[in-house]
Design a protein around this motif. Structure first.
Motif, short mmCIF file in Angstrom:
data_model
loop_
_atom_site.label_atom_id
_atom_site.label_comp_id
_atom_site.label_asym_id
_atom_site.label_seq_id
_atom_site.Cartn_x
_atom_site.Cartn_y
_atom_site.Cartn_z
N MET A 147 0.82 -1.20 0.00
CA MET A 147 0.00 0.00 0.00
C MET A 147 0.87 1.26 0.00
SD MET A 147 -3.00 -1.10 -0.28
CE MET A 147 -3.93 -2.61 -0.05
N GLN A 148 1.91 1.27 0.81
CA GLN A 148 2.81 2.43 0.83
C GLN A 148 3.47 2.64 -0.52
OE1 GLN A 148 5.51 1.66 4.08
NE2 GLN A 148 4.22 2.69 5.58
N PHE A 149 3.90 1.56 -1.15
CA PHE A 149 4.55 1.65 -2.45
C PHE A 149 3.58 2.20 -3.50
CE2 PHE A 149 5.55 -0.61 -6.51
CZ PHE A 149 6.74 0.04 -6.80
N LEU A 150 2.36 1.68 -3.51
CA LEU A 150 1.38 2.11 -4.51
C LEU A 150 0.93 3.54 -4.28
CD1 LEU A 150 -0.86 -1.10 -4.79
CD2 LEU A 150 0.92 -0.33 -6.38
N MET A 151 0.74 3.92 -3.03
CA MET A 151 0.28 5.28 -2.73
C MET A 151 1.30 6.33 -3.13
SD MET A 151 -1.80 5.10 0.91
CE MET A 151 -0.42 4.42 1.82
N GLY A 152 2.58 5.98 -3.08
CA GLY A 152 3.62 6.94 -3.41
C GLY A 152 3.92 7.06 -4.89
N LEU A 153 3.35 6.17 -5.69
CA LEU A 153 3.59 6.23 -7.14
C LEU A 153 2.96 7.47 -7.74
CD1 LEU A 153 2.90 2.52 -8.21
CD2 LEU A 153 5.12 3.67 -8.18
N ASN A 154 3.56 7.96 -8.81
CA ASN A 154 2.98 9.09 -9.53
C ASN A 154 1.64 8.70 -10.13
OD1 ASN A 154 5.23 10.63 -8.92
ND2 ASN A 154 6.24 10.24 -10.88
N ASP A 155 0.80 9.71 -10.40
CA ASP A 155 -0.55 9.46 -10.92
C ASP A 155 -0.52 8.77 -12.27
OD1 ASP A 155 -1.65 10.56 -8.68
OD2 ASP A 155 -1.92 12.57 -9.57
N SER A 156 0.59 8.87 -12.99
CA SER A 156 0.67 8.23 -14.30
C SER A 156 0.62 6.70 -14.19
CB SER A 156 1.96 8.65 -15.01
OG SER A 156 3.09 8.30 -14.23
N TYR A 157 0.80 6.17 -12.98
CA TYR A 157 0.73 4.72 -12.78
C TYR A 157 -0.60 4.30 -12.15
CZ TYR A 157 5.69 4.47 -13.86
OH TYR A 157 6.90 4.55 -14.51
N ALA A 158 -1.62 5.13 -12.31
CA ALA A 158 -2.93 4.85 -11.70
C ALA A 158 -3.52 3.54 -12.22
CB ALA A 158 -3.89 6.01 -11.95
N GLN A 159 -3.32 3.27 -13.51
CA GLN A 159 -3.92 2.07 -14.09
C GLN A 159 -3.28 0.79 -13.53
OE1 GLN A 159 -3.97 1.99 -18.36
NE2 GLN A 159 -4.90 -0.05 -18.47
N VAL A 160 -1.97 0.74 -13.49
CA VAL A 160 -1.31 -0.45 -12.97
C VAL A 160 -1.57 -0.58 -11.47
CG1 VAL A 160 0.90 0.68 -12.48
CG2 VAL A 160 0.85 -1.75 -12.96
N ARG A 161 -1.73 0.55 -10.78
CA ARG A 161 -2.08 0.52 -9.36
C ARG A 161 -3.43 -0.15 -9.16
NH1 ARG A 161 -2.69 5.82 -8.35
NH2 ARG A 161 -0.54 6.19 -7.73
N ALA A 162 -4.40 0.23 -9.98
CA ALA A 162 -5.74 -0.36 -9.88
C ALA A 162 -5.70 -1.85 -10.19
CB ALA A 162 -6.69 0.37 -10.82
N GLN A 163 -4.90 -2.25 -11.17
CA GLN A 163 -4.80 -3.66 -11.53
C GLN A 163 -4.23 -4.50 -10.38
OE1 GLN A 163 -2.37 -3.51 -15.06
NE2 GLN A 163 -4.10 -3.04 -16.41
N VAL A 164 -3.21 -3.96 -9.72
CA VAL A 164 -2.60 -4.68 -8.59
C VAL A 164 -3.60 -4.85 -7.46
CG1 VAL A 164 -0.86 -4.52 -6.76
CG2 VAL A 164 -0.24 -4.00 -9.14
N LEU A 165 -4.37 -3.80 -7.18
CA LEU A 165 -5.32 -3.85 -6.07
C LEU A 165 -6.49 -4.81 -6.35
CD1 LEU A 165 -5.44 -0.06 -5.11
CD2 LEU A 165 -4.36 -1.92 -3.84
N MET A 166 -6.71 -5.14 -7.60
CA MET A 166 -7.79 -6.06 -7.95
C MET A 166 -7.38 -7.53 -7.80
SD MET A 166 -10.57 -4.46 -8.77
CE MET A 166 -11.48 -5.69 -9.73
N ILE A 167 -6.10 -7.78 -7.67
CA ILE A 167 -5.60 -9.16 -7.56
C ILE A 167 -5.81 -9.68 -6.14
CG2 ILE A 167 -3.58 -10.65 -7.75
CD1 ILE A 167 -2.42 -8.66 -9.76
N TYR A 168 -6.38 -10.89 -6.04
CA TYR A 168 -6.58 -11.50 -4.72
C TYR A 168 -6.09 -12.96 -4.78
CZ TYR A 168 -8.66 -13.21 -0.43
OH TYR A 168 -8.83 -13.77 0.82
N PRO A 169 -5.29 -13.38 -3.80
CA PRO A 169 -4.75 -12.58 -2.69
C PRO A 169 -3.71 -11.57 -3.18
CG PRO A 169 -3.75 -14.74 -2.68
CD PRO A 169 -4.82 -14.78 -3.74
N LEU A 170 -3.48 -10.59 -2.38
CA LEU A 170 -2.56 -9.52 -2.75
C LEU A 170 -1.16 -10.08 -3.00
CD1 LEU A 170 -2.65 -6.40 -3.04
CD2 LEU A 170 -1.72 -6.28 -0.72
N LEU A 171 -0.51 -9.60 -4.06
CA LEU A 171 0.83 -10.07 -4.40
C LEU A 171 1.85 -9.60 -3.35
CD1 LEU A 171 0.85 -9.27 -8.23
CD2 LEU A 171 0.43 -11.48 -7.15
#
Length: 247
Positions: free
Chosen positions: A199-223
């Motif tokens: 979560m810390q890693f994803l929150m700190g990413l630039n907004d240009s990575y919003a799509q890959v951030r959303a894809q990661v959060l959809m994966i269960y269980p979390l990687l």
């Protein structure tokens, strides 16, 4: 030295020849802590980053690893005590003590080194530095938590951003108690810790990575955090390739 009935010569424990042989064995055996390699000299610098007033924890860990590799950790942790002057290894111990003391002094900033010059053993130097610079856990944990909460990718590439995060996570972990328990509660804590890092890693990413951030959060269980980093850096590389093609 006595001569047996068969003409053989037997040395008792106080024979100078046998005592000298023991001394040579201790200093010439590469597995002995009293052994000094050809490259060992007082001007050697064991760690790249010198000790200042604020990096004792990382500095001491680096020094412990370096001294362990040199087989000299026993001189600073007290497991190789100061021998008496009539001890066979007194001379070897004195040389090693002076060598390790020089290595420590070379690995701290000048002002700190000057304050240690009159310590007689490397053990005294080591303990003085520990007592002087080790900090209670609470202030350091607060500092790390504050750094982590404010850290964002910004102008850094993904690798540099992740490396900065990973360094803070590792330093923070060193200040927090850990358990050797292998029960279900420990596994749950490890899962939570991984989730927190992701979560810390994803929150700190630039907004240009919003799509890959959303894809990661959809994966269960979390990687795991390492797999999430791998996915994001692949995205960065694909963008770089696409950018080069358009040029």
């Amino acid at each position: 030295m006595v001569r047996g009935g068969g003409g053989a010569i037997a040395n008792n424990n106080n024979n100078p020849v046998q005592m000298n042989q023991i001394n040579r064995t201790s200093t010439e055996d590469s597995s002995s802590p009293f052994f000094l390699q050809n490259g060992d000299h007082p001007g050697l610098i064991l760690v790249p980053n010198r000790l200042t007033t604020s990096n004792y924890n990382t500095w001491s860990r680096a020094m412990v690893m370096a001294l362990t590799a040199k087989n000299k950790l026993g001189f600073v942790d007290g497991t190789i005590p100061h021998p008496l002057p009539d001890d066979l290894l007194y001379g070897a111990w004195t040389r090693c003590n002076s060598m390790v003391t020089s290595w420590i002094l070379n690995s701290v900033v000048r002002d700190i080194a000057d304050s240690l010059m009159y310590k007689t053993t490397c053990r005294e130097v080591w303990v003085d530095l520990r007592d002087r610079f080790v900090q209670s856990n609470a202030p350091r944990i607060y500092q790390f938590k504050k750094f982590l909460s404010g850290l964002h990718q910004g102008s850094m590439d993904i690798s540099a951003y992740y490396t900065k995060l990973k360094t803070l996570w590792d330093e923070l972990k060193d200040y927090q108690p850990t358990s050797t328990c292998q029960c279900g509660s420990m596994r749950e804590w490890m899962t939570y810790h991984n989730q927190d890092c992701v979560m810390q890693f994803l929150m700190g990413l630039n907004d240009s990575y919003a799509q890959v951030r959303a894809q990661v959060l959809m994966i269960y269980p979390l990687l795991s955090i390492s797999k999430v980093f791998s996915l994001v850096i692949q995205e960065e590389r694909q963008r770089s390739i696409h950018s080069d093609v358009l040029k």
